[in-house]
Design a protein around this motif. Sequence first.
Motif, PDB file in Angstrom:
ATOM      1  N   VAL A   1       0.935  -1.097  -0.109  1.00 35.95           N
ATOM      2  CA  VAL A   1       0.072  -0.095  -0.124  1.00 35.95           C
ATOM      3  C   VAL A   1       0.926   1.264   0.055  1.00 35.95           C
ATOM      4  O   VAL A   1       2.006   1.409   0.659  1.00 35.95           O
ATOM      5  N   MET A   2       0.537   2.333  -0.899  1.00 39.41           N
ATOM      6  CA  MET A   2       1.328   3.521  -0.701  1.00 39.41           C
ATOM      7  C   MET A   2       0.105   4.457  -0.346  1.00 39.41           C
ATOM      8  O   MET A   2      -0.972   4.631  -0.973  1.00 39.41           O
ATOM      9  N   GLY A   3       0.603   5.597   0.362  1.00 40.86           N
ATOM     10  CA  GLY A   3      -0.314   6.673   0.809  1.00 40.86           C
ATOM     11  C   GLY A   3       0.388   8.195   0.966  1.00 40.86           C
ATOM     12  O   GLY A   3       1.730   7.947   0.861  1.00 40.86           O
TER      13      GLY A   3
ATOM     14  N   ARG B   1      -3.652  -3.244  -6.230  1.00 34.24           N
ATOM     15  CA  ARG B   1      -4.860  -3.580  -7.130  1.00 34.24           C
ATOM     16  C   ARG B   1      -5.644  -2.336  -7.791  1.00 34.24           C
ATOM     17  O   ARG B   1      -6.515  -2.247  -8.422  1.00 34.24           O
ATOM     18  N   GLY B   2      -5.238  -1.198  -7.237  1.00 36.44           N
ATOM     19  CA  GLY B   2      -5.736   0.167  -7.414  1.00 36.44           C
ATOM     20  C   GLY B   2      -6.908   0.587  -6.647  1.00 36.44           C
ATOM     21  O   GLY B   2      -7.504   1.714  -6.831  1.00 36.44           O
ATOM     22  N   GLY B   3      -7.065  -0.133  -5.717  1.00 37.90           N
ATOM     23  CA  GLY B   3      -7.999   0.456  -4.894  1.00 37.90           C
ATOM     24  C   GLY B   3      -7.643   1.648  -4.156  1.00 37.90           C
ATOM     25  O   GLY B   3      -6.594   1.724  -3.706  1.00 37.90           O
ATOM     26  N   THR B   4      -8.262   2.798  -3.879  1.00 34.29           N
ATOM     27  CA  THR B   4      -8.013   3.967  -3.201  1.00 34.29           C
ATOM     28  C   THR B   4      -8.847   4.308  -2.170  1.00 34.29           C
ATOM     29  O   THR B   4      -9.939   3.684  -1.965  1.00 34.29           O
ATOM     30  N   ASN B   5      -8.443   5.162  -1.193  1.00 37.46           N
ATOM     31  CA  ASN B   5      -9.294   5.415  -0.155  1.00 37.46           C
ATOM     32  C   ASN B   5      -8.717   6.936   0.090  1.00 37.46           C
ATOM     33  O   ASN B   5      -7.787   7.264   0.171  1.00 37.46           O
ATOM     34  N   TYR B   6      -9.969   7.675   0.560  1.00 36.30           N
ATOM     35  CA  TYR B   6      -9.589   9.320   0.744  1.00 36.30           C
ATOM     36  C   TYR B   6     -10.275   9.713   1.987  1.00 36.30           C
ATOM     37  O   TYR B   6     -11.223   9.135   2.375  1.00 36.30           O
ATOM     38  N   ALA B   7      -9.432  10.522   2.692  1.00 30.48           N
ATOM     39  CA  ALA B   7     -10.114  11.216   3.861  1.00 30.48           C
ATOM     40  C   ALA B   7     -11.273  11.951   3.287  1.00 30.48           C
ATOM     41  O   ALA B   7     -11.386  12.573   2.171  1.00 30.48           O
TER      42      ALA B   7
ATOM     43  N   ILE C   1      -5.218  10.084  -5.865  1.00 33.96           N
ATOM     44  CA  ILE C   1      -3.931   9.554  -5.721  1.00 33.96           C
ATOM     45  C   ILE C   1      -3.724   8.457  -6.995  1.00 33.96           C
ATOM     46  O   ILE C   1      -4.753   7.888  -7.514  1.00 33.96           O
ATOM     47  N   SER C   2      -2.317   8.358  -7.252  1.00 31.45           N
ATOM     48  CA  SER C   2      -2.052   7.524  -8.385  1.00 31.45           C
ATOM     49  C   SER C   2      -0.537   6.895  -8.228  1.00 31.45           C
ATOM     50  O   SER C   2       0.275   7.574  -7.678  1.00 31.45           O
ATOM     51  N   ALA C   3      -0.262   5.840  -8.752  1.00 31.49           N
ATOM     52  CA  ALA C   3       1.006   5.408  -8.939  1.00 31.49           C
ATOM     53  C   ALA C   3       1.484   4.761 -10.263  1.00 31.49           C
ATOM     54  O   ALA C   3       0.339   4.684 -10.807  1.00 31.49           O
ATOM     55  N   ASP C   4       2.461   4.876 -10.637  1.00 33.23           N
ATOM     56  CA  ASP C   4       2.915   4.278 -11.817  1.00 33.23           C
ATOM     57  C   ASP C   4       2.982   2.715 -11.821  1.00 33.23           C
ATOM     58  O   ASP C   4       2.958   2.186 -10.668  1.00 33.23           O
ATOM     59  N   ASN C   5       3.012   2.269 -13.072  1.00 29.70           N
ATOM     60  CA  ASN C   5       2.921   0.725 -13.033  1.00 29.70           C
ATOM     61  C   ASN C   5       4.213   0.153 -12.243  1.00 29.70           C
ATOM     62  O   ASN C   5       3.818  -1.126 -11.657  1.00 29.70           O
TER      63      ASN C   5
END
Length: 114
Positions: A32-34, A53-59, A68-72
């Motif tokens: 997980v990255m955040g 897996r690309g799941g995101t969570n936001y405050a 939020i995003s990340a490279d491959n």
Amino acid sequence: VQLQAFGGGLVQPGGSLRLSCAASGSIFSISVMGWYRQAPGKQRELVATITRRGGTNYAESAKGRFTISADNAWSRLYLQMNSLKPSDTAVYYCNVETPAYPYWGQGTEVTVSS
């Protein structure tokens, strides 16, 4: 895992910034990255996270304004921040979770002010 965050700065209310975080080392172990932030006199708080897996969570404060995003390769983490408010002023930290430890970057300062 080593993390280096950058992209902070001074922006006017309503403006945008894009934060980046470069990850190196054992990035294969990251699950997980955040992004977290800490405003003056306040505790560090979650801004957003993303899983492999690309799941995101936001405050709640970030929903609809931040992405939020990340490279491959999972070597770069991003936070696109739009419609910034003075209340978004804080030091922003990137964080990664591994089976062994969490890792933190050094922080990048964001100031939203006219």
